[in-house]
Scaffold this active site. Sequence first.
Site, mmCIF file in Angstrom:
data_model
loop_
_atom_site.group_PDB
_atom_site.id
_atom_site.type_symbol
_atom_site.label_atom_id
_atom_site.label_comp_id
_atom_site.label_asym_id
_atom_site.label_seq_id
_atom_site.Cartn_x
_atom_site.Cartn_y
_atom_site.Cartn_z
ATOM 1 N N GLY B 42 0.840 -1.194 0.000
ATOM 2 C CA GLY B 42 0.000 0.000 0.000
ATOM 3 C C GLY B 42 0.875 1.245 0.000
ATOM 4 O O GLY B 42 2.061 1.180 -0.368
ATOM 5 N N GLY B 45 4.008 0.582 2.245
ATOM 6 C CA GLY B 45 4.875 -0.489 1.759
ATOM 7 C C GLY B 45 5.483 -0.180 0.401
ATOM 8 O O GLY B 45 6.688 -0.343 0.193
ATOM 9 N N HIS B 266 -16.088 5.908 11.134
ATOM 10 C CA HIS B 266 -16.220 7.053 10.236
ATOM 11 C C HIS B 266 -17.689 7.477 10.142
ATOM 12 O O HIS B 266 -18.561 6.643 9.939
ATOM 13 C CB HIS B 266 -15.706 6.661 8.849
ATOM 14 C CG HIS B 266 -15.432 7.829 7.973
ATOM 15 N ND1 HIS B 266 -16.440 8.637 7.500
ATOM 16 C CD2 HIS B 266 -14.277 8.350 7.498
ATOM 17 C CE1 HIS B 266 -15.898 9.601 6.768
ATOM 18 N NE2 HIS B 266 -14.593 9.448 6.754
ATOM 19 N N ARG B 330 -14.074 13.255 13.301
ATOM 20 C CA ARG B 330 -14.843 12.052 13.008
ATOM 21 C C ARG B 330 -15.463 11.395 14.228
ATOM 22 O O ARG B 330 -16.611 10.973 14.197
ATOM 23 C CB ARG B 330 -13.923 11.041 12.309
ATOM 24 C CG ARG B 330 -13.546 11.518 10.952
ATOM 25 C CD ARG B 330 -12.608 10.569 10.259
ATOM 26 N NE ARG B 330 -12.396 11.041 8.896
ATOM 27 C CZ ARG B 330 -11.569 10.488 8.032
ATOM 28 N NH1 ARG B 330 -10.854 9.442 8.391
ATOM 29 N NH2 ARG B 330 -11.436 10.961 6.817
ATOM 30 N N HIS B 401 -13.748 2.167 10.132
ATOM 31 C CA HIS B 401 -13.005 2.670 8.991
ATOM 32 C C HIS B 401 -11.496 2.514 9.123
ATOM 33 O O HIS B 401 -10.817 2.092 8.204
ATOM 34 C CB HIS B 401 -13.352 4.138 8.809
ATOM 35 C CG HIS B 401 -12.666 4.800 7.661
ATOM 36 N ND1 HIS B 401 -12.735 4.289 6.384
ATOM 37 C CD2 HIS B 401 -11.901 5.913 7.579
ATOM 38 C CE1 HIS B 401 -12.035 5.074 5.576
ATOM 39 N NE2 HIS B 401 -11.510 6.048 6.271
ATOM 40 N N ARG B 435 -7.901 9.680 14.457
ATOM 41 C CA ARG B 435 -7.160 10.232 13.323
ATOM 42 C C ARG B 435 -8.001 11.296 12.629
ATOM 43 O O ARG B 435 -9.196 11.110 12.425
ATOM 44 C CB ARG B 435 -6.818 9.124 12.329
ATOM 45 C CG ARG B 435 -6.077 9.627 11.112
ATOM 46 C CD ARG B 435 -5.660 8.506 10.194
ATOM 47 N NE ARG B 435 -6.773 7.811 9.572
ATOM 48 C CZ ARG B 435 -7.518 8.323 8.590
ATOM 49 N NH1 ARG B 435 -7.277 9.548 8.127
ATOM 50 N NH2 ARG B 435 -8.508 7.618 8.074
#
Lengths: 251, 639
Positions: B42, B45, B266, B330, B401, B435
């Site tokens: 991703g 990585g 989320h 959130r 999420h 986050r």
Amino acid sequence: MATYKVKIWRQSGPNANGHMERHIVKGIDGDMSFLEMLDHLNEDLEEQGKEPVAFDHDCREGICGACSLVINGQAHGPETTTTCQLHMRSFEEHNVSEIDIEPFRATAFPIIKDCVVDRSGFDRVIQSGGFVSVNTGNAPDANANAIPKPEADTAFDAAACIGCGACVAACKNASAMLFVSAKVSHLAHLPQGDAERRERVHSMVNTMDKEGFGSCTNYGECEAACPKSISTDNIATLNREFIRSKVGPTT
Amino acid sequence: MKLDAKIPEGPIQDKWANHKMAMKLVNPANKRKYKVIIIGSGLAGASAAATMGELGYNVDCFCFQDSPRRAHSIAAQGGINAAKNYPGDGDSIYRLFYDTVKGGDFRSREANVYRLAEISNQIIDHCVAQGVPFAREYGGLLANRSFGGAQVSRTFYARGQTGQQLLIGAYQALSRQIAAGTVQMHTRSEMLDVVVDDNTAKGVIVRNLVTGQIESHAADAVVLATGGYGNVFYLSTNAMGCNVTAAYRAYKKGAGFANPCYTQIHPTCIPVSGEHQSKLTLMSESLRNDGRVWVPKELGDKRKPDEIPENERDYYLERKYPSFGNLAPRDIASRSAKEVCDEGRGVGNTGLGVYLDFRDAISRLGEDTISARYGNLFDMYERITAENPYQNPMRIYPAVHYTMGGLWVDYNLMSTIQGLYVIGEANFSDHGANRLGASALMQGLADGYFVLPQTIADYLASLGSDHQRTPIEDQAFVDAEEAVKSQVNTLLNINGRRTVDSFHKELGRIMWENCGMSRTKSGLETAIEEIPRLRQEFWNDVKVNGTADNLNMSLEKAGRVADFLEFGELMCRDALAREESAGGHFRAEHQTSEGEALRNDDDFCHAAVWEYTADDEAPVRHREELDFENIKLATRSYK
């Protein structure tokens, strides 16, 4: 709740003979996605102690490009979307109750098992030049280059390709021109891609040929099947880039 | 378990620069002698593999998908934050640092967050240089938009496909290194164990998903970039293949697992439509820039939205949080949605939904502008729900999420196992208990492009010139390989009655009910009793068909669900032990009279780090105390 007569491709391995297998799938709600219908079928198979049908899928949001089925003869089925974003209401509304499911078929996409194919040829095409050679850490400020919005938008439209391979599956010649041209066009429309545009187009087209993808004969079926509506204009761009790289000025 | 965060000395703005000077380097000719294994392709990585390859290291990268381009970073929609301050609206590195620490409810590590903010600008520069087509203004310069938890516009975006464009950028950089021969890519390969000897990572055990072969790979360092564990809830916005296996198996080999209970729910996802549902779809937070969130004021109001007059609508986020309004962070937006639905004011057939309404924005800006901003999201919504969001408000509901918890890492991103690094969502360090939007892409790329390639050199150099890589014939590899093979065979030979998915769904229900948006002591205790029972049933009664020697997706799933069945319990233990509410972790016992999260800084201003002991023993909870030297601990307010 609807019932469907499903015929689906089964093939135990790359070298085995395959066949279409019949199933009756009951209890299907219009809000279910196509892959949820297959989950339902697989859950039934598992409960009967049979091996479920292998198919590729991951994000189920239409963006990763993993899902890849030919449904009633069309790559990703009857709508302009990925298989994972196709919903069963699409069949219900048109009174379609028989569904044939096959893998993406192309010499360059060998079958691994059932409906799972090997699309690593696409990766090798990108490896041959679908990038900008910039190492981490030596970039100028992001706003150093202004890029006119129309150019940036055109680049974006091409960059929206998800690499699913529907264009190849839909093409009579199994050509990868739409996929390759999307990357060539994305980078050709940006100043960052300019330095390598000659080598890039050459190398990517050569690799495409080597991988066993067919030639483009302007059917346009690729654009019709593309879930991201990548335009065949990109193929024109690729052809122009290709010729330009041979006869155009070097700078 | 010793937890030394190795935070460099000095003022916060000098720490990273000083640290880079203090670290050892590996000279160019020696780099190719070192082999580094990276698990996952991703944002974290792929960017790490590409950069390590460019530097000249010998890299092996593994992913379970058929191509590195498919990792789930690709689904991130809204954007990526950076402190460029291009709009001139008062942003700075310090403000991004401040917003991120506050957004995380003061449960992250200051030094890591500051470094993240500092690197944010370089990420944008690098991605633009790669040809990432970010949104631009008519003058040709980059566009920005605002996002939750911030009062400046610092989010760079590429329509609603920012994750896709950034991942393709990293994938292309990775492809270039694959062609150059510095990175060897192994697709359709799943890591099933990390090989550890003398608390040092020596390599990994991988299953080739096509041939079924179990392989050993040795390396001088191993990097996990394996994403989050949201799929422990069965339904989440994660891709179907996302799993905790690599991280969890590293935990069982001695890596501390930090704050597993910190989960991000989320606020804007498409509500669940029925039992058949296999996953949930996010509608980007960016929609809250122009969409207004509301429910009817009256309980059980079944009128259509356009029949409900203005004065009978409750725009509850604007009412409760006037200065941030619809852009509240959130965790707060999600809990508020749950609250109004619990009161009986939810909308849609299930009553589990709230409206996200674009009526006002469309009449102010026109449908064309809204379509240019969010067209693909509106299309996606219509495709899934068969409702037109230009005409009717969207219905949304919170869904799992992102996971802020992850393997514990020090400032160098090394876990408690020597030579085992963890980057991206898989680690724990930067987002605290919540986050902020557009920060995940920033962290994944900061770790992969700019932090790990620097810090790992220090470790490799410290191995010394006479360092010998442990060969795969070593007993540590033989034993690990044997254990993996034995688990695969066990799963195939149970021949029980229940499918893997049925266990996963049941676990998901237990987790969502007891360890979801609101958690209680008694609920968590129930879960801690129920999960081991379910786990036992799994190992007695699961049915996995097929064989081990070819592509077997049921077998893959079974291994992942087996790990979730252990990991879920660890999450609940962590949530039970944390007697406070912070960010995404809301304990009903700890709230203010207005229903806001109530932190307990005296007792819980620390990261909880869990150490595995044995299968039938409770894990041990350690702490890393969090010092806030630059930002004063304060009650988070978005009013």
